[in-house]
Design an enzyme around this catalytic site. Structure first.
Site, short mmCIF file in Angstrom:
data_model
loop_
_atom_site.label_atom_id
_atom_site.label_comp_id
_atom_site.label_asym_id
_atom_site.label_seq_id
_atom_site.Cartn_x
_atom_site.Cartn_y
_atom_site.Cartn_z
N ASP A 1 0.88 -1.17 0.00
CA ASP A 1 0.00 0.00 0.00
C ASP A 1 0.91 1.22 0.00
O ASP A 1 1.54 1.54 1.02
CB ASP A 1 -0.90 -0.01 1.24
CG ASP A 1 -1.77 1.22 1.36
OD1 ASP A 1 -1.74 2.07 0.44
OD2 ASP A 1 -2.48 1.35 2.38
N ASN B 1 3.49 3.01 -10.61
CA ASN B 1 2.26 3.03 -11.39
C ASN B 1 1.02 3.25 -10.54
O ASN B 1 0.03 3.78 -11.02
CB ASN B 1 2.13 1.70 -12.16
CG ASN B 1 0.72 1.45 -12.62
OD1 ASN B 1 0.25 2.05 -13.59
ND2 ASN B 1 0.01 0.56 -11.91
N TYR C 1 -7.30 15.12 -7.93
CA TYR C 1 -6.50 14.36 -8.89
C TYR C 1 -5.49 15.25 -9.60
O TYR C 1 -4.30 14.92 -9.69
CB TYR C 1 -7.42 13.67 -9.89
CG TYR C 1 -6.69 12.77 -10.85
CD1 TYR C 1 -6.11 11.58 -10.42
CD2 TYR C 1 -6.57 13.11 -12.20
CE1 TYR C 1 -5.42 10.76 -11.31
CE2 TYR C 1 -5.90 12.29 -13.09
CZ TYR C 1 -5.32 11.12 -12.64
OH TYR C 1 -4.64 10.30 -13.51
N LYS D 1 -1.26 15.07 -9.29
CA LYS D 1 -0.35 14.77 -10.39
C LYS D 1 0.65 15.91 -10.62
O LYS D 1 1.81 15.68 -10.97
CB LYS D 1 -1.13 14.47 -11.66
CG LYS D 1 -1.88 13.14 -11.62
CD LYS D 1 -0.91 11.95 -11.45
CE LYS D 1 -1.64 10.62 -11.56
NZ LYS D 1 -0.72 9.46 -11.44
N VAL E 1 -6.64 5.26 -20.46
CA VAL E 1 -6.58 3.80 -20.42
C VAL E 1 -7.86 3.24 -19.82
O VAL E 1 -8.40 3.80 -18.85
CB VAL E 1 -5.36 3.32 -19.59
CG1 VAL E 1 -5.27 1.79 -19.60
CG2 VAL E 1 -4.07 3.93 -20.14
#
Length: 246
Positions: free
Chosen positions: A60, A87, A158, A162, A191
């Site tokens: 984790d 990832n 989000y 990033k 994706v």
């Protein structure tokens, strides 16, 4: 353990991370696959096919203790790691505009996983990477982190996570590049994955195709020639090789 090349992959249970793991195994690598979802079957099924080269480690990235335990588990089996692929990442199921309530707990969790998690991994695995031949750190980022080009007008947690990840990678680059470490900062495209907890079926790329393009970029050395050292410049590229401002 064999003398083949060794990779550590976070978020390997499904989606892009599982695809990256499959691709590396197909190329003859030994892989330590970080597993957050103990009851998700695909990684376990893959290990049955590759019992000698696939090693599943509970992981984790949002937990200091878990990351340290994972590094000790890897160190117990090998004296080096050639490539670390960060990832693991999460998004939100409910993108919120500024006119809606922002859920602080959700914002902080996204930031902890997407931005702080890769820094935990980098710190924990630097000694093993330093002993490897690749000394390469790879980070799956997103167009959402690009201040100049991101199209998003909400998704606050989000996007912020990033952008923070990209800045963290720059700090790692500035500190570790002089030691010979190399870096790959990558936007994988849209994706079909599980980042929001459910399978996104609207993406442009399936996980296996996205993984093939990601691994090709992660493993390819950048051009070096007389007076040119491309590894000395940190860039973010997408699945088509295009450079992104960030």
């Amino acid at each position: 353990m064999s003398r083949s090349r060794i990779a550590v992959v976070t978020g390997a249970d499904r989606g892009l991370g599982l695809g990256i793991t499959k691709r590396l195994l197909g190329l003859g690598w030994d892989v330590f696959a970080g597993s957050y979802l103990a009851d998700w079957p695909e990684l376990t099924e893959l290990r049955q096919k590759e019992p000698e080269r696939l090693h599943i480690i509970p992981l984790d990235v949002a937990s200091d203790e878990s990351v340290q335990e994972a590094s000790r588990a890897v160190e117990g089996k090998t004296d080096r790691v050639d490539v670390l692929i960060n990832n693991a990442g999460i998004a939100t199921r409910y993108p919120r505009t500024i006119h809606e309530e922002q859920i602080e707990e959700e914002l902080l969790r996204i930031y902890n996983v997407n931005a702080v998690g890769p820094m935990r991994m980098a710190q924990a695995f630097v000694p093993l990477l330093r002993a490897g031949s690749g000394k390469r750190m790879c980070f799956v980022s997103s167009e959402a982190g690009s201040i100049n080009r991101s199209f998003r007008d909400n998704w606050y947690g989000y996007c912020m996570s990033k952008t923070a990840l990209n800045r963290g990678v720059q700090c790692l680059f500035d500190e570790l590049r002089p030691e010979g470490f190399t870096f790959r900062l990558y936007h994988p495209g849209w994706v079909r994955s599980y980042m929001s907890g459910e399978l996104n079926t609207d993406g442009d790329l399936d996980a296996d195709d996205a993984a093939r393009m990601a691994v090709a970029y992660f493993l390819r050395d950048r051009y070096e020639g007389p007076g040119i050292q491309e590894e000395d410049r940190l860039v973010m590229r997408d699945w088509l090789g295009r450079e992104w401002p960030w």
